[in-house]
Design an enzyme around this catalytic site. Structure first.
Site, mmCIF file in Angstrom:
data_model
loop_
_atom_site.group_PDB
_atom_site.id
_atom_site.type_symbol
_atom_site.label_atom_id
_atom_site.label_comp_id
_atom_site.label_asym_id
_atom_site.label_seq_id
_atom_site.Cartn_x
_atom_site.Cartn_y
_atom_site.Cartn_z
ATOM 1 N N LYS A 147 43.379 46.872 38.713
ATOM 2 C CA LYS A 147 42.425 46.913 37.581
ATOM 3 C C LYS A 147 42.630 48.168 36.724
ATOM 4 C CE LYS A 147 40.198 43.002 38.279
ATOM 5 N NZ LYS A 147 40.137 41.906 37.292
ATOM 6 N N ARG B 256 32.721 38.583 53.721
ATOM 7 C CA ARG B 256 33.695 39.463 54.396
ATOM 8 C C ARG B 256 32.999 40.625 55.082
ATOM 9 N NH1 ARG B 256 37.251 39.003 50.062
ATOM 10 N NH2 ARG B 256 36.299 40.848 49.143
ATOM 11 N N ASP C 278 48.495 27.843 38.164
ATOM 12 C CA ASP C 278 48.472 29.056 38.978
ATOM 13 C C ASP C 278 49.141 30.149 38.142
ATOM 14 O OD1 ASP C 278 49.028 31.161 40.712
ATOM 15 O OD2 ASP C 278 49.367 29.829 42.420
ATOM 16 N N VAL C 279 48.379 31.171 37.781
ATOM 17 C CA VAL C 279 48.911 32.172 36.840
ATOM 18 C C VAL C 279 49.936 33.103 37.488
ATOM 19 C CG1 VAL C 279 46.949 32.142 35.240
ATOM 20 C CG2 VAL C 279 46.937 33.746 37.181
ATOM 21 N N GLY D 197 32.206 31.363 37.718
ATOM 22 C CA GLY D 197 31.782 32.746 37.508
ATOM 23 C C GLY D 197 31.844 33.213 36.059
ATOM 24 N N ILE D 198 32.492 34.354 35.863
ATOM 25 C CA ILE D 198 32.549 34.989 34.537
ATOM 26 C C ILE D 198 33.316 34.099 33.551
ATOM 27 C CG2 ILE D 198 33.480 36.976 33.266
ATOM 28 C CD1 ILE D 198 33.023 38.619 35.899
ATOM 29 N N ARG E 272 43.565 27.245 39.313
ATOM 30 C CA ARG E 272 44.352 26.481 40.290
ATOM 31 C C ARG E 272 43.664 25.171 40.661
ATOM 32 N NH1 ARG E 272 44.747 31.374 44.413
ATOM 33 N NH2 ARG E 272 42.577 31.336 43.722
ATOM 34 N N TYR F 9 43.265 46.514 44.794
ATOM 35 C CA TYR F 9 42.426 45.927 43.732
ATOM 36 C C TYR F 9 42.187 46.972 42.633
ATOM 37 C CZ TYR F 9 38.471 43.548 41.472
ATOM 38 O OH TYR F 9 37.644 42.941 40.556
ATOM 39 N N GLY G 7 41.296 36.324 38.619
ATOM 40 C CA GLY G 7 41.531 37.470 39.485
ATOM 41 C C GLY G 7 41.080 37.176 40.896
HETATM 42 P P1 NDP Z 1 35.420 33.904 40.655
HETATM 43 O O1 NDP Z 1 36.069 33.937 41.986
HETATM 44 O O2 NDP Z 1 34.349 32.933 40.367
HETATM 45 O O3 NDP Z 1 36.525 33.737 39.521
HETATM 46 C C1 NDP Z 1 37.885 33.963 39.676
HETATM 47 C C2 NDP Z 1 38.603 32.856 38.939
HETATM 48 O O4 NDP Z 1 39.995 33.135 38.909
HETATM 49 C C3 NDP Z 1 38.408 31.509 39.632
HETATM 50 O O5 NDP Z 1 37.982 30.558 38.673
HETATM 51 C C4 NDP Z 1 39.792 31.183 40.163
HETATM 52 O O6 NDP Z 1 40.010 29.769 40.089
HETATM 53 C C5 NDP Z 1 40.696 31.944 39.208
HETATM 54 N N1 NDP Z 1 41.964 32.324 39.829
HETATM 55 C C6 NDP Z 1 42.178 33.116 40.890
HETATM 56 N N2 NDP Z 1 43.476 33.184 41.181
HETATM 57 C C7 NDP Z 1 44.113 32.419 40.271
HETATM 58 C C8 NDP Z 1 45.464 32.059 40.045
HETATM 59 N N3 NDP Z 1 46.458 32.509 40.831
HETATM 60 N N4 NDP Z 1 45.746 31.245 39.011
HETATM 61 C C9 NDP Z 1 44.770 30.770 38.214
HETATM 62 N N5 NDP Z 1 43.472 31.058 38.370
HETATM 63 C C10 NDP Z 1 43.157 31.872 39.396
HETATM 64 O O7 NDP Z 1 34.873 35.385 40.431
HETATM 65 P P2 NDP Z 1 34.491 36.190 39.106
HETATM 66 O O8 NDP Z 1 34.037 35.297 38.038
HETATM 67 O O9 NDP Z 1 33.630 37.272 39.562
HETATM 68 O O10 NDP Z 1 35.898 36.841 38.726
HETATM 69 C C11 NDP Z 1 36.441 36.796 37.426
HETATM 70 C C12 NDP Z 1 37.094 38.133 37.103
HETATM 71 O O11 NDP Z 1 36.083 39.145 37.117
HETATM 72 C C13 NDP Z 1 38.165 38.603 38.115
HETATM 73 O O12 NDP Z 1 39.271 39.108 37.416
HETATM 74 C C14 NDP Z 1 37.460 39.710 38.865
HETATM 75 O O13 NDP Z 1 38.364 40.672 39.377
HETATM 76 C C15 NDP Z 1 36.575 40.287 37.781
HETATM 77 N N6 NDP Z 1 35.451 41.071 38.262
HETATM 78 C C16 NDP Z 1 34.537 40.512 39.133
HETATM 79 C C17 NDP Z 1 33.503 41.282 39.628
HETATM 80 C C18 NDP Z 1 32.501 40.727 40.592
HETATM 81 O O14 NDP Z 1 31.681 41.495 41.122
HETATM 82 N N7 NDP Z 1 32.454 39.443 40.851
HETATM 83 C C19 NDP Z 1 33.331 42.687 39.220
HETATM 84 C C20 NDP Z 1 34.331 43.138 38.278
HETATM 85 C C21 NDP Z 1 35.347 42.360 37.825
HETATM 86 P P3 NDP Z 1 40.922 29.017 41.169
HETATM 87 O O15 NDP Z 1 40.543 29.568 42.507
HETATM 88 O O16 NDP Z 1 40.575 27.578 40.990
HETATM 89 O O17 NDP Z 1 42.319 29.319 40.784
#
Ligand code: NDP
Length: 255
Positions: free
Chosen positions: A156, A196, A60-61, A19-20, A40, A152, A89
């Site tokens: 944020k 969901r 894992d953060v 993603g982002i 993770r 959430y 996140g």
């Molecule tokens: P993704 O689910 O693709 O990205 C989330 C990333 O966070 C994954 O790569 C995941 O990797 C990692 N992650 C989650 N939990 C943990 C953990 N405990 N330790 C380490 N890494 C972790 O979605 P997005 O790219 O959309 O999300 C990125 C950010 O953008 C988030 O903070 C989200 O809240 C924010 N955001 C997203 C929006 C949306 O509409 N999608 C809108 C606004 C903000 P892994 O599972 O391998 O750990």
């Protein structure tokens, strides 16, 4: 390479495999930065590292001890951290009266407490860099309430408070601290939200996706590349006077 604006700079991205985070990796790498990618699951991190260069590090953060070790691994591979992108996140939706303490802790722990821990783990390096950058991936949920996602939105809102406070605290240094605040983005997180909504309401996937897409005023999902681009822009030396900003990328939702 030396002509690129971020040549030689070390960018550490949490959640850098999808993603982002993956889009930020692409744009930071194109500007010359060396990448450390944390998450993770190792596999998506390795895919991004193969495409754009960089070091994939499982972390894992929510695990404080692991953060410290992982940041040290990143330093071992790429040197002191100049640019920290706090992006990892998770999102969940649940009516408030059914929200559990476990669910609250899971969201706050990942989106806010881990952001504090990662920032603290890198702050020494960031302050020594001649152009230190800390960028938080916040949300429009940092700026307004979200029904069925109070935890959430609280996480944020807290993240933006952390971002602005650090910007104010370090304003006289070479470190800037900013947040990007996206609306719904075309990433796996939104795919999970669609699934969901579809499961809870019995709507088709297409209807659920359309309902979520229309929560953005633009009526379209935000392209993660657009967010990666702004994150890289905030990291440029020329952006040194952008500090404490909350940059919305939401197609006008919060206008
Ligand atoms: P993704 O689910 O693709 O990205 C989330 C990333 O966070 C994954 O790569 C995941 O990797 C990692 N992650 C989650 N939990 C943990 C953990 N405990 N330790 C380490 N890494 C972790 O979605 P997005 O790219 O959309 O999300 C990125 C950010 O953008 C988030 O903070 C989200 O809240 C924010 N955001 C997203 C929006 C949306 O509409 N999608 C809108 C606004 C903000 P892994 O599972 O391998 O750990």
């Amino acid at each position: 390479m030396p002509d690129l604006p971020l040549a030689g700079r070390h960018a550490l991205i949490t959640g850098g495999g999808t993603g982002i985070g993956a889009a930020a990796a692409a744009h930071l790498s194109a500007a010359g930065a060396k990448l450390s990618l944390l998450g993770r699951r190792l596999e998506p991190l390795q895919v991004v590292a193969e495409s754009f260069g960089g070091t994939a590090i499982q972390c894992d953060v929510t695990d404080s001890a692991r953060i410290e070790a992982a940041f040290n691994e990143a330093r071992g591979a790429n040197g002191p951290i100049d640019l920290l992108i706090v992006n990892a996140g998770i999102a969940e939706s649940v009516p408030f009266h059914k929200m559990t303490r476990d669910g609250w802790d899971r969201i706050i722990g990942t989106n806010l407490t881990a952001a504090f821990e990662c920032s603290r783990a890198a702050i020494g390096d960031l302050l020594k860099s001649d152009n230190g950058r800390l960028v938080f991936v916040a949300s429009v949920a940092s700026l307004r309430g979200v029904p069925y996602a109070a935890h959430y939105a609280a996480s944020k809102h807290g993240l933006l408070g952390l971002s602005r406070s650090l910007a104010a605290e370090y304003a006289k240094t070479n470190l800037t601290v900013n947040s990007v605040c996206p609306g719904y983005v075309d990433t796996p997180m939104t795919d999970q939200s669609v699934a969901r909504v579809s499961q809870i309401t019995g709507r088709s996937d297409a209807d659920a996706r359309s309902a979520i897409t229309n929560m953005n005023a633009s009526g379209r999902l935000v392209d993660p590349e657009a967010i990666g681009n702004v994150i890289a822009m905030l990291c440029l030396p020329l952006s040194r006077d952008i500090n404490g900003a909350a940059i919305t990328l939401d197609g006008g939702t919060s206008a």
